[in-house]
Design an enzyme around this catalytic site. Structure first.
Site, PDB file in Angstrom:
ATOM      1  N   GLU A   1       0.460  -1.530   0.078  1.00  0.00           N
ATOM      2  CA  GLU A   1      -0.377  -0.018   0.084  1.00  0.00           C
ATOM      3  C   GLU A   1       0.760   0.884   0.062  1.00  0.00           C
ATOM      4  O   GLU A   1       0.988   1.844   0.745  1.00  0.00           O
ATOM      5  CB  GLU A   1      -1.037  -0.070   1.454  1.00  0.00           C
ATOM      6  CG  GLU A   1      -1.730   0.713   0.953  1.00  0.00           C
ATOM      7  CD  GLU A   1      -2.258   1.749   2.466  1.00  0.00           C
ATOM      8  OE1 GLU A   1      -3.290   2.508   2.452  1.00  0.00           O
ATOM      9  OE2 GLU A   1      -2.149   0.883   3.722  1.00  0.00           O
TER      10      GLU A   1
ATOM     11  N   GLU B   1     -12.365   2.583   5.656  1.00  0.00           N
ATOM     12  CA  GLU B   1     -10.643   3.205   6.233  1.00  0.00           C
ATOM     13  C   GLU B   1     -11.198   4.926   6.230  1.00  0.00           C
ATOM     14  O   GLU B   1      -9.935   4.842   5.616  1.00  0.00           O
ATOM     15  CB  GLU B   1      -9.595   2.333   5.802  1.00  0.00           C
ATOM     16  CG  GLU B   1      -8.315   2.833   6.937  1.00  0.00           C
ATOM     17  CD  GLU B   1      -6.829   2.576   6.306  1.00  0.00           C
ATOM     18  OE1 GLU B   1      -6.976   1.289   6.364  1.00  0.00           O
ATOM     19  OE2 GLU B   1      -6.213   3.417   5.630  1.00  0.00           O
TER      20      GLU B   1
END
EC number: 5.3.1.22
Length: 277
Positions: free
Chosen positions: A150, A249
């Site tokens: 990520e 998120e």
């Protein structure tokens, strides 16, 4: 096109509740069928697995351990001199993933060492990261698990983070060359670093194994005001055939359940899909 599948990131959502098991139960009551946990290591895997099962949730993503949080570590994958600690953390993450039935692990790259010049250490850090990722890919393959990379933005969230653009992450994945390593696309970070979301989604989506969402710039609910049009972005993901999970998120601006009106509207419009893998 199939509707998108959403997962509740209980490290972010339901901050009004004290612990991960309580947050998992709340996610199930809110209608989620899947959840993700950034760092599950404060709870036993058995307690988390039991809570998820009771809540009717499939756990779909965890992170590798941060390292020494007091020293400011945020992952160890690319940090020179911390290879042994990265491998120990990977073993712990695999144990949790197996116990939780979780198929994906975010392999955190970590930060440029304090006081170091990013440009000066970039080559060494990439070499360390590639070596660690090759090791991780082999370990994960034995357990039928997927590792994710990520990029985290260095403009706002974490100026010292090593991996900060999708192109950098894709280039590293190409060097590693393992099919069970994929991109994790957090649209919040990608927008801040590069913009050009339509082009980047279309270019990189074939190697994306997980998506996360939050509004820019305040990292609130997708339904809150900000730079991003999530009606368009969700439709784009559907049109491009994305079949993975979309992790929520973000930082709720108030009560988490009240703030999920955007997701209830999506479910009303597109249906509530099965979780699958």
């Amino acid at each position: 096109m199939a509707p998108l599948r959403f997962s509740a990131n209980v490290s972010w959502l339901f901050p009004e509740l004290p612990g991960l098991p309580e947050r998992l139960h709340a996610a199930g009551r809110a209608g989620f069928k899947a959840a993700e946990v950034a760092w599950p290591y404060t709870e036993s895997p058995q307690a988390l697995a039991s809570a998820a099962q009771t809540a009717g949730l499939r756990l779909v993503l965890i992170n590798t351990p941060r390292g020494d949080h007091e020293k400011g570590e945020m992952g160890l994958g690319a940090v020179p001199g911390r290879q042994a600690a990265f491998r120990e953390g990977l073993e712990q993450a695999v144990l949790y993933a197996k116990a939780l039935g979780c198929p994906r692990i975010h392999l955190m790259a970590g930060r440029v060492p304090q006081g170091a010049d990013r440009a000066a250490v970039k080559g060494e850090m990439e070499t360390v990261f590639v070596e660690n990722l090759k090791h991780a890919a082999g370990v994960l393959a034995q357990e039928n698990l997927v590792g994710l990379l990520e990029p985290i933005n260095t403009r706002i969230t974490d100026p010292q983070y090593f991996l900060d653009t999708p192109r950098q992450a894709a280039a590293i994945l190409q060097k590693v060359g393992r099919p069970n390593l994929q991109l994790q696309m957090d649209i919040f970070h990608w927008q801040i670093m590069d913009g050009n979301l339509t082009g980047n989604i279309r270019e990189f989506l074939p190697t994306v194994g997980h998506v996360q969402v939050a509004q820019v710039p305040d990292r609130g609910e997708p339904g809150s005001s900000g730079e991003l049009d999530f009606t368009y972005l969700f439709q784009l993901l559907e049109d491009e055939g994305y079949q993975g999970f979309v992790g929520c998120e973000y930082r709720p601006r108030g009560d988490t359940v009240e703030g999920l009106s955007w997701l209830r509207s999506y479910w009303d419009r597109r249906g509530h899909p099965r979780t699958g893998q």
